[in-house]
Structures are given as C-alpha cells and as structure tokens.
Design an enzyme around this catalytic site. Structure first.
Site, PDB file in Angstrom:
ATOM      1  N   ARG A 173       0.866  -1.271  -0.080  1.00 16.74           N
ATOM      2  CA  ARG A 173      -0.007  -0.139  -0.014  1.00 16.74           C
ATOM      3  C   ARG A 173       0.803   1.226  -0.344  1.00 16.74           C
ATOM      4  NH1 ARG A 173       2.300   1.838   3.864  1.00 16.74           N
ATOM      5  NH2 ARG A 173       0.884   3.414   4.075  1.00 16.74           N
ATOM      6  N   ASP A 187      -1.848  10.813  -2.165  1.00 16.32           N
ATOM      7  CA  ASP A 187      -2.287   9.677  -3.131  1.00 16.32           C
ATOM      8  C   ASP A 187      -2.390  10.264  -4.386  1.00 16.32           C
ATOM      9  OD1 ASP A 187      -2.818   8.709  -0.421  1.00 16.32           O
ATOM     10  OD2 ASP A 187      -2.305   6.951  -1.536  1.00 16.32           O
TER      11      ASP A 187
HETATM   12  O1  MRU Z   1      -4.325   3.240   2.269  1.00 16.15           O
HETATM   13  P1  MRU Z   1      -2.895   3.589   2.154  1.00 16.15           P
HETATM   14  O2  MRU Z   1      -2.299   2.822   3.497  1.00 16.15           O
HETATM   15  O3  MRU Z   1      -2.400   2.995   0.850  1.00 16.15           O
HETATM   16  O4  MRU Z   1      -2.741   5.023   2.090  1.00 16.15           O
HETATM   17  C1  MRU Z   1      -1.538   5.723   2.194  1.00 16.15           C
HETATM   18  C2  MRU Z   1      -1.414   7.026   2.220  1.00 16.15           C
HETATM   19  O5  MRU Z   1      -2.277   7.749   2.453  1.00 16.15           O
HETATM   20  C3  MRU Z   1      -0.073   7.692   2.159  1.00 16.15           C
HETATM   21  O6  MRU Z   1      -0.097   8.894   2.960  1.00 16.15           O
HETATM   22  C4  MRU Z   1       0.092   8.165   0.759  1.00 16.15           C
HETATM   23  O7  MRU Z   1       0.151   6.764  -0.010  1.00 16.15           O
HETATM   24  C5  MRU Z   1       1.357   8.759   0.544  1.00 16.15           C
HETATM   25  S1  MRU Z   1       2.666   7.313   0.424  1.00 16.15           S
HETATM   26  C6  MRU Z   1       4.159   7.891   0.161  1.00 16.15           C
END
Ligand code: MRU
Length: 359
Positions: free
Chosen positions: A53, A242
């Site tokens: 993730r 994201d």
């Molecule tokens: O749901 P996730 O754990 O994939 O969410 C991750 C995040 O929100 C991070 O802050 C984002 O992907 C930036 S990662 C370098």
C-alpha cells in the site's frame, strides 16, 4: 532502509526465481514476512488487500504485475485487460494508473515476443526512479527542517499522518524521507505519529519504521494533533499524497484535511511530500474530481492486534449490527498547504509551479 542489520526495500524482483517479492504489510509490526507474487491475481489481491500500500508502492507493484501478466500472455488483448484489472484494484492513488499507462503506452509498438523483456525493464526503471525521487524529496525536505533547526536550536517536533515512509514507496518514503535524512544529519527530531484509523498505518507501520531508525516518536490517536498545535508542541506537519491536482489540492489518507485545518489555524507549516508520479496533471478540482475509495466497513467495526499469547486477533468494537462507512481518503484544498516537497524542489501548491514539473 535497515531491518535487523539488513537493507530492505518494500518490493524487489528476484532474478533467479523470476518472481516479485514484497513485505506483507498486513502482518506488520507483529510479523515480518516476505511474500512471492507470480501471477496477475497475486498482484491484484496484494494491492486490494493492502499487503502492499502507499501510492508509490502501488504503482511499482502494478508495473511488475504487468510484467508477470505478460509471461502468461503478451497479446495486446490480455495486457489491456490486465491494465484494467490493476487500475480497478485501488482507485484513488494516481501512481497506479500512471505506472500501468506508462507501460501500456509502450507495449503497442513492441513485438509480442519481446514484450515481457521490455515491460520488465520498464518496471525496474519505475522502481529505480521512485527510489531516486524519494531520496531527492528527502534532501529537499531536509533543507526545510535544517532551516527551522537553525532558528529554533532545539528538537524539531513533526507530526505525520498515515504511513508515507519507505514501506509506502520503495525506499526512503515521501513524508518520512526528510525525517530519515535529518536523523542522518544529527538534527534532533521528535515525531508525533497519528494512529490513522481504521487500519492504523501510523501505529503499525510509521512507528515501526521510525523505531528501526532509532528516531524518537510518540504515538497519538487521531484527534490529538489540534490540541498539540494549540500548545506549541508541533513545529511542522509533513504528510504524503495519493493524488495531487494541477492546482495543488492534495488527496491523502482520511483525516489529513482536519490536520491541515488545525495547522492553518495555528500558523504551523503544513508540508506535503509529493513525487511527480503522484500528480494528476489532468484534474484541477480535487474535491470534485478525485475518486475516493470506500473500503470494507469491517475495517471500522473491528480492530486488529496481538493478544497476551502473542497471537494475532481481530475483535469487534461496535454494537452488534451497527452500520459503518469506511472512506479511505480525503482532499485538502491547496490553500491549507504551505509547500509541496517534490524531487525537483520545494514549490508552491499552485498551477503555475506544478505545471513546470511536467517539463
Ligand atoms: O491506504 P494507504 O495505506 O495506501 O494510504 C497511504 C497514504 O495515504 C499515504 O500517505 C500516501 O499513499 C502517500 S505514500 C508515500
């Protein structure tokens, strides 16, 4: 980064086995297990179930997923369907579509029997460029921390939300990269780690990463940040993204927006570490145009951890049959963001500055 004296990245290609290896993040911090991915479904499931993730890592994983898919069938029809399946596995992080579309834009012009080799090289390039981008983000963010330390001359308190460390990318991470670099430059740092309900990426992953690097950190539940800001206990916030729009709106883990509002009200710099791969140059209005992933409500209605016998367990924390909704991300409008820390420099979150990154 280093775990038990060994250098790890979150994903790598095993040449001898012709397989891809990941650290299964659903088991951290209680178990450290490496998993092999060797068919397209493994990749789709690993992304959907969040064994991998974090926006950059999802993109790199999907790129290797395209390679593994091509070993089974390198026809255009099959590869196009792999692209669609992978893109649907998690809708919000733009790195996923960015990576697979980059591959798609090339395989059309490559003979079918040469496609696997070509896609593998592309996936390796995407992985390498993520490592370099995160390292540069670390250097650029380090300058901001250094400057603050020169003025304050005592420990810099940084709040971060979710996990945007090396586990979320390939190495270094985005939001945590400046922190790792500050530690290497002997700048005293203390990190406030938001729990990040419902999946607790802050507690499970960020705290684990920081502790392995011997960086002082304190774990807080999600609603504490505002209080700490009012009492001068936070010097700056650094989070990941994201998807960032052309105008500088940032979509990140649910709860980021409220932290940005509190930081704005308390005149605390709110930085977003944003690799160019997470910028969606095609959209301008984050609230209207970014698809927000909704996930299984059971992530909200239960918590996962280990019991006194060291066994992992999930327990329900709600009245029986209560309804829950699980939004995974929110959008922070650019007006609440102080700067974007990119691999090409620290920039203002607006169209004029972001456009230049595309050149
Ligand atoms: O749901 P996730 O754990 O994939 O969410 C991750 C995040 O929100 C991070 O802050 C984002 O992907 C930036 S990662 C370098």
């Amino acid at each position: 980064m280093i775990i038990a004296k060994k250098h790890y990245t979150s994903i790598w290609y095993d040449n001898k086995k012709d397989r891809v290896k990941i650290i299964d993040q659903t088991l951290l911090p209680h178990k450290f297990e490496i998993k092999e991915l060797y068919n397209l479904n493994h990749f789709i499931r690993a992304i959907f179930n969040m064994e991998v993730r974090g926006a950059p890592l999802i993109g790199v994983t999907a790129a290797f997923g395209m390679y593994i898919a091509s070993l089974k069938d390198s026809s255009t029809q099959f590869l196009d369907s792999a692209v669609n399946f992978l893109i649907q596995s998690r809708p919000t992080a733009v790195n996923l579509s960015w990576a697979v579309n980059k591959i798609k834009s090339e395989y059309y012009s490559v003979a079918e029997d040469k496609r696997s080799e070509h896609i593998l090289n592309l996936a390796k390039q995407i992985r390498d460029s993520d490592i370099n981008a995160c390292s540069s983000i670390g250097d650029n963010g380090l300058n901001l921390i250094k400057k603050m330390y020169e003025e304050k001359k005592s420990t810099i308190n940084i709040l971060t939300h979710c996990n945007a460390g090396w586990l979320a990318a390939v190495d270094w991470g985005t939001a945590l990269a400046p922190i790792f670099k500050a530690k290497k430059h002997n700048i005293p740092i203390h990190v406030w780690v938001d729990e990040t309900r419902p999946r607790n990426q802050g507690f499970n992953l960020t705290a684990w990463e920081l502790m392995h690097e011997e960086i002082d950190c304190s774990l807080i539940v999600d609603n504490v940040g505002g209080h700490l800001m009012q009492h001068n206990q936070i010097d700056m916030c650094i989070v990941g993204t994201d998807r960032t729009t052309l105008t500088g709106d940032v979509c990140n883990k649910i709860g980021t927006y409220l932290k940005a509002l509190a930081a704005y009200d308390n005149h605390i710099p709110f930085y977003v570490s944003a690799p160019i791969s997470s910028i969606d140059f095609d959209i301008k209005d984050g609230i209207a145009d970014i698809p927000i992933e909704t996930r299984d409500p059971r992530e909200v209605t239960s918590v996962w951890g280990i019991d006194e016998k060291n066994e992992t367990k999930s327990i329900s924390i709600i009245p029986k049959n209560a309804k829950a909704v699980n939004y995974a991300f929110d959008v922070t409008p650019s007006k609440y963001i102080s700067k974007l820390i990119t691999e090409k420099g620290v920039i203002d979150p607006n169209e004029k500055s972001i456009k230049k990154l595309k050149l």
